[in-house]
Design a protein around this motif. Structure first.
Motif, short mmCIF file in Angstrom:
data_model
loop_
_atom_site.label_atom_id
_atom_site.label_comp_id
_atom_site.label_asym_id
_atom_site.label_seq_id
_atom_site.Cartn_x
_atom_site.Cartn_y
_atom_site.Cartn_z
N ARG A 143 6.52 2.92 -36.18
CA ARG A 143 5.51 3.39 -37.14
C ARG A 143 5.94 4.73 -37.76
O ARG A 143 5.83 4.92 -38.98
CB ARG A 143 4.17 3.53 -36.41
N LEU A 144 6.44 5.63 -36.94
CA LEU A 144 6.89 6.93 -37.44
C LEU A 144 8.12 6.79 -38.33
O LEU A 144 8.27 7.53 -39.31
CB LEU A 144 7.18 7.87 -36.27
N PHE A 145 8.96 5.83 -38.02
CA PHE A 145 10.14 5.58 -38.85
C PHE A 145 9.73 5.04 -40.21
O PHE A 145 10.26 5.44 -41.25
CB PHE A 145 11.07 4.59 -38.14
N ALA A 146 8.73 4.14 -40.23
CA ALA A 146 8.26 3.55 -41.48
C ALA A 146 7.65 4.60 -42.41
O ALA A 146 7.80 4.51 -43.63
CB ALA A 146 7.23 2.45 -41.19
N SER A 147 6.98 5.59 -41.83
CA SER A 147 6.33 6.62 -42.65
C SER A 147 7.25 7.81 -42.92
O SER A 147 6.84 8.78 -43.56
CB SER A 147 5.05 7.11 -41.98
N GLY A 148 8.50 7.73 -42.42
CA GLY A 148 9.47 8.79 -42.71
C GLY A 148 9.38 9.98 -41.79
O GLY A 148 10.03 11.01 -42.03
N ASP A 149 8.61 9.88 -40.72
CA ASP A 149 8.47 11.00 -39.78
C ASP A 149 9.55 10.99 -38.71
O ASP A 149 9.72 11.97 -37.99
CB ASP A 149 7.08 10.95 -39.12
N LEU A 150 10.26 9.88 -38.60
CA LEU A 150 11.35 9.74 -37.65
C LEU A 150 12.56 9.22 -38.41
O LEU A 150 12.47 8.22 -39.12
CB LEU A 150 10.94 8.76 -36.53
N LYS A 151 13.70 9.87 -38.25
CA LYS A 151 14.88 9.51 -39.04
C LYS A 151 15.54 8.21 -38.57
O LYS A 151 16.09 7.45 -39.36
CB LYS A 151 15.89 10.66 -39.01
N VAL A 152 15.48 7.99 -37.24
CA VAL A 152 16.13 6.81 -36.67
C VAL A 152 15.18 6.12 -35.71
O VAL A 152 14.47 6.78 -34.94
CB VAL A 152 17.43 7.22 -35.92
N ASP A 153 15.17 4.79 -35.74
CA ASP A 153 14.37 4.01 -34.78
C ASP A 153 15.33 3.35 -33.79
O ASP A 153 15.99 2.36 -34.10
CB ASP A 153 13.56 2.94 -35.52
N GLU A 172 9.75 14.97 -31.44
CA GLU A 172 10.01 15.62 -32.73
C GLU A 172 9.36 14.84 -33.88
O GLU A 172 8.83 15.43 -34.82
CB GLU A 172 11.52 15.75 -32.96
N GLY A 173 9.40 13.51 -33.78
CA GLY A 173 8.76 12.70 -34.80
C GLY A 173 7.25 12.90 -34.83
O GLY A 173 6.64 12.95 -35.91
N LEU A 174 6.64 13.01 -33.65
CA LEU A 174 5.20 13.27 -33.56
C LEU A 174 4.85 14.64 -34.12
O LEU A 174 3.82 14.81 -34.78
CB LEU A 174 4.73 13.16 -32.11
N ILE A 175 5.70 15.61 -33.86
CA ILE A 175 5.48 16.96 -34.40
C ILE A 175 5.49 16.91 -35.92
O ILE A 175 4.64 17.50 -36.59
CB ILE A 175 6.55 17.95 -33.87
N THR A 176 6.46 16.18 -36.48
CA THR A 176 6.55 16.04 -37.94
C THR A 176 5.30 15.36 -38.48
O THR A 176 4.72 15.79 -39.49
CB THR A 176 7.80 15.23 -38.33
#
Length: 519
Positions: free
Chosen positions: A232-242, A254-258
C-alpha cells in the motif's frame, strides 16, 4: 479644419467601440472588421443546442454588451484565445470537473476542421458556450442556492464572467498561469488530485486484510498484514521499494514516517487498526473527496486572504488558525458542534471579547437538560453555579463556567461564538464534535493575548486579571477581525500532500452526487 475634426471623431468612435473582445494577437481589430448579426438568431442557436440554454443569460449579456457582433471571429478568422480555451477545456479533468461537456464532438470538429476557422454565428456561439461552461465549472462552481443546500453559508464571490472574458482576450496567458482566481488551497488540492489520478492509472492499491480487533503492530513484528501495508505504501509513493517482506523492519518504518508526515501528522512508528482502516479507503474515493473540496474552494472569495487579520476554523479538522498578513501566528485545537447541534458554516466580524463571561443558557438547553436535572435535584442550580435571571437561567462567571474564562464575539443570527472551556480533556480526543454548536478553543488565553497584542489598553497581566476576576467584562476591539467557519474534509500543503479528515456532518456524498450527476 472641418476634415481634421471629422477624422478625429471617426478615430475616437473607433477607440470607444473597440473592446478587448475585438483583439487578436497581432493587434486591435478595427470596427470595420467586426461582424454584426441579428439578435433574434440567438433563439435559433438555443433551440439547436438546448443543453447550452443554461448559459443563455450570460451569452445574451455578452452579445448585448458587444452590440450583437461576433466575439470570437472577425473577417480574418478566429481569435487566438479560442485555442487556449479549447486546450483548457480538454484538460478540465485536472480541475476536478467530472461533468461531461455538452456537444463536445461539435467543438472538436470546430478545432480539427478548416471550417472552424471561418466566421459563422453558430461557431461564434459555440465558443461562447464553451467559455461559460469552463468558467461556471472551474471558477464559479455550483450556484449559491445549491451550496446553501449543503450547509454552506459563507459569502460567495460575485464575479462577472462576461467582463472577465475581456481580461482574458487581452492576456490569454492569464487563463493558464494565473492562480488568483480561486483561493490558494484550490491549486494545492489540484496538485494532490493529479497525484491521486496518476496512482489510479497505475491500478490504485489493494485492501489490507487486518481485523479491527487486532493489536497494534510495531517494529520487529512479523505479520501477513505487514506485507500488505508495504504494498500500500509503495502504491502511494511512500515506500520506494516493495520487498514483499512480512517483517516490520526499518525500511517499512521509514515508509510509515513518510506517510504520516505527508498527512501532516506526527509519526508514532506503529501500525494501528485505525491506520489500516484509513489506508483501505480506495484511491477512487480519495479522488472524489479531493474533487468535492476543490468545489468548496470555488465558493470562497480569494480576496479574503488579503485581509490584514483573519481567524479561520475548519470543522472536520477541529482546528483554528489565526493569520496576520496571510501568515499563521496561532494554531489551536477546537471542539465543534455534535451531529444534532451542527456548527454552522458562515462568517462574521469579531468585534469584542468578553472576560469572565456569564453563560446565558439557551431555552432549548434549559428545557431539555436543566429542568430535568432540577426535578431530580432541587439544589442543582446552586451546585452548577447557576442562577435565575429575568425568567432565564445563566451560569455565573468562574473556572467551572461552561464558556470558560473568555469568549470571542462576532454577532450573528446563529448565536455562535468562540470560547474557552473547563473541559480540557476533550481536546485530546481524535473526534471532537461535542458542543451545542459554538466553537470551544483549546488555546483561548493565547488567542486573547495574540488578538490584543497591539492594544495598549491591555497587557498580558490585565488579560489574566480580567479572565480570573469573577466579574463579566466586555472589551471592544480596536478593529473588527473577520472570522470564517468552513468545512473542508481534504486540505493540501504547498507540495500537494493531502490530509483527509472525517466527514463529521456527512456532507461529502451529497455534494459528490451533485457534481457527478450527468457525468
Amino acid at each position: 479644419m472641418k476634415n481634421i475634426k471629422n477624422k478625429f471623431v471617426i478615430v475616437l468612435l473607433g477607440l470607444l467601440l473597440t473592446t478587448a473582445c475585438n483583439k487578436k494577437s497581432d493587434g486591435v481589430i478595427t470596427p470595420e472588421d467586426r461582424i454584426a448579426f441579428d439578435s433574434a438568431k440567438l433563439e435559433t442557436f438555443f433551440n439547436q443546442y438546448p443543453e447550452f440554454k443554461k448559459y443563455e443569460k450570460e451569452i445574451s449579456e455578452l452579445y448585448n454588451k458587444e452590440d450583437f457582433h461576433y466575439v470570437w471571429y472577425d473577417k480574418d478568422g478566429r481569435v487566438d484565445f479560442a485555442e487556449v480555451l479549447y486546450v483548457k477545456v480538454n484538460e478540465i479533468k485536472e480541475e476536478g470537473v467530472v461533468k461531461k461537456m455538452p456537444y463536445k464532438d461539435d467543438l472538436n470538429k470546430l478545432f480539427s476542421e478548416r471550417k472552424g476557422d471561418k466566421a459563422s454565428l453558430e461557431n461564434d456561439l459555440l465558443l461562447s458556450a464553451m467559455y461559460f461552461y469552463y468558467t461556471k465549472n472551474v471558477l464559479e462552481g455550483v450556484d449559491s442556492q445549491t451550496s446553501k443546500q449543503t450547509g454552506w453559508f459563507l459569502p460567495r464571490p460575485n464575479v462577472s464572467y462576461v467582463n472577465y472574458l475581456e481580461e482574458l482576450m487581452k492576456d490569454p496567458e492569464k487563463l493558464e498561469k494565473d492562480e488568483t482566481e480561486n483561493i490558494t488551497q484550490y491549486y494545492r488540492l489540484k496538485k494532490g488530485l493529479q497525484r491521486y489520478q496518476e496512482i489510479q492509472k497505475k491500478g490504485g492499491w489493494r485492501k489490507i486484510d487486518f481485523s479491527t480487533d487486532k493489536k497494534n503492530l510495531k517494529e520487529g513484528d512479523n505479520h501477513p498484514a505487514v506485507a500488505q501495508v508495504r504494498a500500500r505504501l509503495f502504491a502511494s509513493g511512500d515506500l520506494k521499494v516493495d520487498n514483499k517482506s512480512t517483517l516490520f523492519d526499518a525500511e517499512l518504518k521509514e515508509g510509515l514516517i513518510t506517510y504520516e508526515t505527508r498527512h501532516n501528522r506526527t509519526p508514532n512508528n506503529i501500525i494501528t487498526p485505525k491506520m489500516i482502516e484509513e489506508m483501505n479507503i480506495s484511491v477512487e474515493d480519495r479522488i472524489k473527496t479531493i474533487i468535492v473540496n476543490m468545489e468548496r474552494c470555488r465558493w470562497i472569495d480569494p480576496e479574503i486572504m488579503n485581509a490584514k487579520e483573519l481567524i479561520s476554523v475548519n470543522i472536520p479538522s477541529y482546528k483554528l488558525f489565526y493569520l496576520k498578513e496571510g501568515k499563521p501566528v496561532l494554531e489551536s485545537n477546537v471542539v465543534v458542534g455534535k451531529e444534532m447541534n451542527k456548527t454552522v458554516v458562515f462568517s462574521g466580524q469579531m468585534s469584542y471579547i468578553v472576560f469572565s463571561p456569564y453563560w446565558n443558557i439557551p431555552q432549548s438547553i434549559i428545557n431539555k437538560e436543566i429542568k430535568p436535572q432540577m426535578e431530580k435535584n432541587s439544589n442543582y442550580l446552586n451546585e452548577k453555579n447557576m442562577e435565575w435571571n429575568d425568567g432565564n437561567v445563566r451560569q455565573k462567571p468562574g473556572k467551572e463556567n461552561s464558556l470558560g474564562l473568555v469568549k470571542f464575539m462576532f454577532p450573528n443570527s446563529n448565536n455562535i461564538y468562540l470560547h474557552d472551556t473547563p473541559a480540557k480533556s476533550l481536546f485530546n480526543k481524535d473526534s471532537r464534535a461535542f458542543s451545542h454548536g459554538c466553537v470551544r478553543v483549546e488555546k483561548a488565553r493565547d488567542l486573547a493575548i495574540e488578538i490584543l497584542k497591539d492594544d495598549k489598553r491591555m497587557s498580558v497581566a490585565k488579560i489574566d486579571a480580567a479572565m480570573n476576576g469573577g466579574k463579566e467584562v466586555n472589551h471592544t476591539l480596536n478593529h473588527k477581525i473577520p472570522v470564517y467557519i468552513a468545512y473542508f474534509t481534504a486540505w493540501a500543503d504547498k507540495d500537494g500532500n493531502v490530509n483527509f479528515y472525517e466527514d463529521v456532518y456527512n456532507r461529502d456524498n451529497r455534494l459528490a452526487q451533485m457534481l457527478y450527476k450527468n457525468k
